[in-house]
Motif scaffolding. Structure first.
Motif, mmCIF file in Angstrom:
data_model
loop_
_atom_site.group_PDB
_atom_site.id
_atom_site.type_symbol
_atom_site.label_atom_id
_atom_site.label_comp_id
_atom_site.label_asym_id
_atom_site.label_seq_id
_atom_site.Cartn_x
_atom_site.Cartn_y
_atom_site.Cartn_z
ATOM 1 N N GLU A 86 0.837 -1.215 0.000
ATOM 2 C CA GLU A 86 0.000 0.000 0.000
ATOM 3 C C GLU A 86 0.866 1.257 0.000
ATOM 4 O O GLU A 86 0.469 2.298 -0.511
ATOM 5 C CB GLU A 86 -0.914 0.004 1.242
ATOM 6 C CG GLU A 86 -2.061 -0.980 1.139
ATOM 7 C CD GLU A 86 -2.749 -1.224 2.484
ATOM 8 O OE1 GLU A 86 -2.353 -0.601 3.489
ATOM 9 O OE2 GLU A 86 -3.683 -2.051 2.512
ATOM 10 N N VAL B 61 -9.737 -7.609 1.780
ATOM 11 C CA VAL B 61 -10.998 -6.927 1.472
ATOM 12 C C VAL B 61 -11.256 -5.820 2.499
ATOM 13 O O VAL B 61 -11.656 -4.709 2.148
ATOM 14 C CB VAL B 61 -12.179 -7.934 1.444
ATOM 15 C CG1 VAL B 61 -13.524 -7.217 1.447
ATOM 16 C CG2 VAL B 61 -12.068 -8.839 0.217
ATOM 17 N N ARG B 62 -10.988 -6.154 3.757
ATOM 18 C CA ARG B 62 -11.173 -5.167 4.825
ATOM 19 C C ARG B 62 -10.325 -3.917 4.577
ATOM 20 O O ARG B 62 -10.684 -2.820 4.940
ATOM 21 C CB ARG B 62 -10.767 -5.814 6.158
ATOM 22 C CG ARG B 62 -11.555 -5.366 7.375
ATOM 23 C CD ARG B 62 -11.133 -6.153 8.611
ATOM 24 N NE ARG B 62 -9.701 -6.079 8.883
ATOM 25 C CZ ARG B 62 -9.081 -5.014 9.410
ATOM 26 N NH1 ARG B 62 -9.764 -3.963 9.745
ATOM 27 N NH2 ARG B 62 -7.781 -5.036 9.619
ATOM 28 N N ARG B 63 -9.162 -4.132 3.949
ATOM 29 C CA ARG B 63 -8.292 -3.004 3.640
ATOM 30 C C ARG B 63 -8.610 -2.430 2.272
ATOM 31 O O ARG B 63 -7.788 -1.732 1.688
ATOM 32 C CB ARG B 63 -6.834 -3.456 3.696
ATOM 33 C CG ARG B 63 -6.440 -4.084 5.021
ATOM 34 C CD ARG B 63 -4.966 -4.373 5.073
ATOM 35 N NE ARG B 63 -4.207 -3.133 5.095
ATOM 36 C CZ ARG B 63 -3.898 -2.484 6.223
ATOM 37 N NH1 ARG B 63 -4.235 -2.979 7.373
ATOM 38 N NH2 ARG B 63 -3.236 -1.363 6.167
ATOM 39 N N ASP B 64 -9.762 -2.781 1.744
ATOM 40 C CA ASP B 64 -10.253 -2.249 0.467
ATOM 41 C C ASP B 64 -9.450 -2.710 -0.753
ATOM 42 O O ASP B 64 -9.366 -2.024 -1.759
ATOM 43 C CB ASP B 64 -10.317 -0.712 0.532
ATOM 44 C CG ASP B 64 -11.191 -0.165 -0.580
ATOM 45 O OD1 ASP B 64 -12.198 -0.817 -0.912
ATOM 46 O OD2 ASP B 64 -10.855 0.896 -1.154
ATOM 47 N N TRP B 65 -8.845 -3.884 -0.647
ATOM 48 C CA TRP B 65 -8.181 -4.449 -1.819
ATOM 49 C C TRP B 65 -9.225 -5.194 -2.657
ATOM 50 O O TRP B 65 -10.226 -5.676 -2.122
ATOM 51 C CB TRP B 65 -7.102 -5.445 -1.395
ATOM 52 C CG TRP B 65 -5.841 -4.803 -0.898
ATOM 53 C CD1 TRP B 65 -5.715 -3.888 0.102
ATOM 54 C CD2 TRP B 65 -4.523 -5.048 -1.398
ATOM 55 N NE1 TRP B 65 -4.400 -3.536 0.260
ATOM 56 C CE2 TRP B 65 -3.643 -4.234 -0.646
ATOM 57 C CE3 TRP B 65 -3.999 -5.867 -2.399
ATOM 58 C CZ2 TRP B 65 -2.261 -4.226 -0.874
ATOM 59 C CZ3 TRP B 65 -2.633 -5.864 -2.608
ATOM 60 C CH2 TRP B 65 -1.780 -5.046 -1.867
ATOM 61 N N ARG C 40 -5.697 1.383 -5.438
ATOM 62 C CA ARG C 40 -6.130 0.201 -4.705
ATOM 63 C C ARG C 40 -5.129 -0.911 -4.959
ATOM 64 O O ARG C 40 -4.289 -0.808 -5.842
ATOM 65 C CB ARG C 40 -7.517 -0.252 -5.172
ATOM 66 C CG ARG C 40 -8.609 0.692 -4.726
ATOM 67 C CD ARG C 40 -9.949 0.179 -5.145
ATOM 68 N NE ARG C 40 -10.421 -0.905 -4.277
ATOM 69 C CZ ARG C 40 -11.544 -1.578 -4.532
ATOM 70 N NH1 ARG C 40 -12.269 -1.309 -5.603
ATOM 71 N NH2 ARG C 40 -11.944 -2.521 -3.710
#
Ligand SMILES: Nc1ncnc2c1ncn2[C@@H]1O[C@H](COP(=O)(O)OP(=O)(O)OP(=O)(O)O)[C@@H](O)[C@H]1O
Ligand SMILES: [Mg+2]
Length: 408
Positions: A39, A69-73, A169
């Motif tokens: 990131e 997913v929680r980290r918006d990946w 992302r």
């Protein structure tokens, strides 16, 4: 009164998330750190989880996916099979990731390029069911794929990584059962990742597979070992195994006696799938709101029978006789890796040459693997015990006399 089956917290199954993911904190923490590095535009290795059957690889893979997913990946997952086409699979997951990054109507430079590469791969490799639809302006100038998988996959991954960066992302592609990957396209994938890593793009691979996956990767590209942070997962420590049983029960208001926990750990050796099966049986046997040592002692033989019927038998059911004999001879020597020569001796042979094909067939079936040259080991925990209990040790019978020797 029996315990409520509705609140039974145990999850004996394939890939079923346990109520408590025990003993995997370090793995999760390390994975999180790799995502954070990516990131921030720093390099991080890809992730490989290896281990025997039923140790929790799929569950861990899914947990990593949820963390991403929680980290918006953007996370796309795929389970490989013995017959799958890795190149087509890669194109499909890349396409899916691209669409999740942004719909074609809003594609910008890097996304368009990735779309165009996918379109040309779809055509030159005749990939069915991909149906890449390019924004109208781009139709006609799709870059022709070179036809060299390593080059095309590299271009695709670079474009996908750039597209991810453009959208600020990250993209995680997840592959389960990676041991099934055919060498050549896997080499193309690793070559592509190598280039992605050099540009610090926010694209990473998370894969899981049986222990032989490491060998498969090494064969695909000599430098693959350095591309992946490999973690071997296995049986839980005694404390973690006890927690895996005790905490989910406590959350339902049920206490398990420490002697019962010890018996469960002794029986299962801390293997996650076996623990879940044991917990499930304890829950069914117990009465009141306490699980006792006596319940655990009664559960043992039932768990054994359940595992024999459900977990082990289907692995030996339709096995050609020569392969079954080979496994049985291995089992005679114990649960650890065994030298081919020793297995041959147990089969009454003076050399391992006559059973080389049998051994290869068992490796292809995924029942054994070669941890190092000239050695074989089981991919299934406690398989040796099952084999010893169910089959007699028999000498190898040369092919011309045996009707059903090793298959292809
Ligand atoms: N850390 C853990 N703590 C407790 N239970 C676990 C843990 N990991 C997995 N399990 C349980 O173990 C079982 C097997 O998990 P999983 O299917 O992920 O194993 P696997 O290694 O992928 O097996 P296979 O090689 O057969 O695909 C499941 O019932 C799951 O709920
Ligand atoms: Mg699995």
């Amino acid at each position: 009164m029996a315990l409520d089956p509705v609140t039974n917290p145990y999850t004996p199954g394939a890939g079923q998330r346990p109520a408590l993911l025990s003993g995997r904190d370090q793995e999760l923490q390390d994975f999180r750190a790799r995502l954070q590095r990516l990131e921030r535009g720093r390099a991080a290795q890809c992730t490989l989880i290896v281990g025997l059957r039923g140790v929790g690889k799929t569950v861990l893979l899914n947990t990593f996916g949820q963390e991403a997913v929680r980290r918006d990946w953007v996370v796309v997952e795929h389970e490989l099979t013995a017959r799958g086409d890795l190149l087509a699979t890669l194109a499909r997951v890349a396409h899916q990731a691209l669409l999740e990054l942004s719909p074609p109507s809003r594609w910008t430079r890097a996304t368009r390029r990735a779309g165009a590469i996918l379109r040309s791969m779809e055509i030159s490799y005749e990939i069915a069911g991909l149906s890449v639809s390019l924004p109208t302006a781009d139709v006609g100038d799709a870059l022709p794929a070179s036809g060299d998988p390593a080059r095309d996959v590299t271009e695709l991954l670079l474009a996908l990584g750039s597209a991810a960066a453009e959208h600020q992302r990250g993209v995680t592609l997840m592959f389960d059962e990676l041991q099934f990957a055919p060498i050549e396209p896997l080499g193309a994938l690793v070559a592509g990742l190598h280039k992605v890593a050099q540009r610090d793009l926010p694209l990473t691979i998370v894969a899981a597979g049986l222990p032989q996956t490491r060998g498969v990767l090494a064969e695909a590209a000599t430098y693959s070992e350095r591309m992946f942070e490999t973690r071997t997962v296995g049986a839980l420590t005694e404390a973690d195994a006890k927690r895996a049983l005790a905490e989910p029960a406590a959350d339902e208001g049920v206490a398990i006696a420490d002697a019962a926990l010890s018996e469960a750990v002794r029986f299962t050796e801390g293997y996650p799938f076996f623990l879940q099966v044991f917990g499930d049986h304890l829950w069914r046997l117990a009465s009141g709101d306490r699980i006792t040592e006596d319940d655990a002692l009664r559960a043992g033989p039932m768990v054994r029978e359940w595992l024999d019927r459900g977990f082990f038998t289907f692995r030996t059911d339709r096995l050609p006789t020569a392969q079954r004999r080979y496994l049985r001879a291995m089992a005679e020597l114990g649960s650890h890796e065994q030298a081919s020569g020793d297995i041959a001796t147990a089969l009454g042979l003076s050399s391992s040459a006559p059973v080389g094909q049998t051994r290869d067939a068992l490796i292809r079936r995924g029942l054994i693997y070669s941890p190092r040259l000239g050695y074989a080991a089981f991919t299934v925990p406690q398989f040796d015990d099952y084999l010893r209990r169910h089959f007699e040790l028999e000498a190898h019978v040369p092919r011309r006399r045996a009707a059903d020797d090793s298959d292809g």
